[in-house]
Design a protein around this motif. Structure first.
Motif, PDB file in Angstrom:
ATOM      1  N   CYS A 224      15.922   0.030 -22.037  1.00  0.00           N
ATOM      2  CA  CYS A 224      16.424  -0.667 -23.235  1.00  0.00           C
ATOM      3  C   CYS A 224      17.893  -1.041 -23.086  1.00  0.00           C
ATOM      4  N   PHE A 225      18.618  -0.300 -22.257  1.00  0.00           N
ATOM      5  CA  PHE A 225      20.038  -0.568 -22.110  1.00  0.00           C
ATOM      6  C   PHE A 225      20.303  -1.930 -21.495  1.00  0.00           C
TER       7      PHE A 225
ATOM      8  N   LEU B 132      21.744  -4.622 -23.659  1.00  0.00           N
ATOM      9  CA  LEU B 132      23.156  -4.603 -24.043  1.00  0.00           C
ATOM     10  C   LEU B 132      24.006  -5.471 -23.128  1.00  0.00           C
TER      11      LEU B 132
ATOM     12  N   PHE C 270      17.979  -2.203 -29.959  1.00  0.00           N
ATOM     13  CA  PHE C 270      18.901  -2.502 -28.869  1.00  0.00           C
ATOM     14  C   PHE C 270      19.148  -4.005 -28.746  1.00  0.00           C
TER      15      PHE C 270
END
Length: 468
Positions: A265-266, A269, A240
């Motif tokens: 984990c996002f 981004l 990621f």
């Protein structure tokens, strides 16, 4: 150029010249620029590897597209000849013409000729593993006859990578492996710019290593399909982190992610400034939508959440997020939304009403009263172009009532409706059997006649069961 067409005089002349490759290579110094595309096409088709290498070394245009040769299998020898031409110092010192090549394009875009400059928005997928023949294992490494040149700017290779494993095992082989090895061993002469990256059941550890060889800022689309139930969290975090470095990424599709996938984990981004389309298709999202979307700094235009077990809190969060006022496409199919009406789903549809063009509520376990409750919000979606509410529980009269209200949306052109309760036998609240196709066909005709009476014959009305 289609090789099924009769050969022109120019083609015949090129073939004659290539009968003596040494003479053809020497002739490149005086060859008119406009003849290079024809001679290169004939050289490729005839397997004249020495000429191909020499032509790449003297290519007079900024871009060489191999897409127009897509229908002809490019052998490993030809691919090696092209890459040799990119990396190696020309041995033909009698030919002073220097290559102007900046881009080698393996994307099959047929709209532009080989000699035109590559467009930044043109590529379409080129499946290396399908379009090229598989090389032998002993032919994977570059030739050692000459050394890479270092006095010219790197040549960029435009392509798309399709990486797949089987039963949890993955071994990079064939042309993806060959190109990656050539790039890695080119001493900076070659740069791989992957536009679309499709990953099917590749272990995250292997994936992290491959991404380390790419120019991440060039990736525009990632499709990740991962069925394995086990992966190291450290590998996920690294993956990621790399995706977050894909500054041009506009579309991200993730399906069948492991159940223990950490939604945090996002947050990695958050640097993505061009992400417009996000597809989430897996079952571990329940109650965690805010963790996945809150890190995104720019609102999405397309959001697909398929079979993710959304909760009432998830829909509430979405209705209050920055994405709600910008969404053009919203797909919430195969989620149980029965607890969101009345309530959050109505609010969400009201928030997206100014921009929404496509709405999919298939298999959301909505009943007739709930669908009816959504009508006020739906009727405010003035830009709505397509609406799917197939596989929900509703009667024929309920469908007619919905269409009568939706007929006022002049932009609405496509509607997929459920099988009416009168045409089936329900086993429980949602499962059914014994479809009466004759009755369904009669209902469909009646609905079409109603639309004609409402002067909405332009609305395409479909039922997937009827079409099966």
């Amino acid at each position: 150029m289609s090789r099924q067409d009769p050969l022109s005089l120019l083609d015949l002349a090129a073939q004659s010249l290539l009968n003596d490759e040494d003479s053809a290579i020497c002739a490149l110094e005086e060859l008119p620029v406009g003849l290079f595309p024809t001679l290169s096409a004939v050289a490729f088709e005839g397997g004249h590897t020495k000429t191909v290498t020499a032509m790449v070394q003297t290519w007079p245009f900024p871009c060489l597209r191999l897409g127009s040769l897509r229908d002809q299998s490019i052998t490993q020898n030809l691919l090696e000849a092209v890459l040799d031409g990119l990396e190696l110092v020309p041995t033909n010192t009698a030919c002073p013409r220097r290559s102007k090549l900046k881009v080698l394009d393996f994307t099959h875009d047929f709209e532009h000729s080989n000699w035109e400059e590559c467009s930044e928005t043109s590529p379409a997928p080129f499946v290396i593993t399908h379009m090229l023949e598989e090389p032998d294992a002993d032919q994977l490494m570059p030739s050692s006859r000459e050394q890479p040149q270092s006095d010219r700017e790197p040549v960029e290779i435009y392509t798309d990578l399709f990486l797949g494993g089987l039963f949890g095992f993955f071994h990079l082989s064939g042309f993806p492996s060959y190109i990656l090895q050539r790039v890695e061993n080119s001493h900076g002469c070659l740069r791989l710019r992957c536009r679309t990256l499709v990953i099917d059941q590749v272990p995250f550890r292997s994936l992290v290593e491959i991404l380390g060889m790419l120019e991440l800022e060039a990736v525009r689309e990632v499709r990740l399909h991962h069925r394995s139930s086990f992966c190291f969290q450290s590998d996920l975090i690294q993956f990621f982190t790399q995706v977050g470095q894909m500054s041009s990424l506009g579309k991200l599709i993730m399906s069948d992610i492991p159940w223990d996938f950490p939604a945090d984990c996002f947050s990695l981004l958050s640097p993505l400034g061009h992400l417009q389309k996000l597809h989430l298709i897996f079952g571990c999202l329940s109650g965690q939508l805010h963790k996945m979307l809150s890190g995104l700094q720019k609102p999405l235009e397309t959001l697909v959440i398929n079979g993710c077990r959304l909760t009432e809190n998830d829909i509430t969060y979405l209705s209050q997020s920055i994405h709600a006022t910008r969404l053009k496409e919203l797909v919430l199919c195969s989620n149980n939304l029965s607890q969101t009406v009345p309530g959050p789903l109505e609010v969400l549809l009201s928030e997206v009403s100014g921009t929404l063009q496509h709405l999919n509520l298939r298999s959301c376990r909505l009943k007739e009263a709930q669908l009816r409750a959504l009508l006020p919000a739906l009727c405010c979606c003035s830009r709505l172009h397509s609406f799917v509410f197939y596989d929900n529980v509703i009667s024929m009269s309920g469908i007619m009532n919905m269409l009568q209200h939706l007929a006022g949306l002049k932009e609405l052109k496509r509607v997929q409706y459920p099988v009416p309760a009168e045409c089936i036998v329900y086993l429980d609240e949602y499962r059914w059997r014994n479809l009466n196709r004759v009755e369904l066909a009669r209902v469909h005709t009646k609905l079409q006649e109603m639309l004609q009476a409402l002067q909405r014959a332009d609305m395409e009305l479909t039922n997937s069961t009827l079409m099966a």
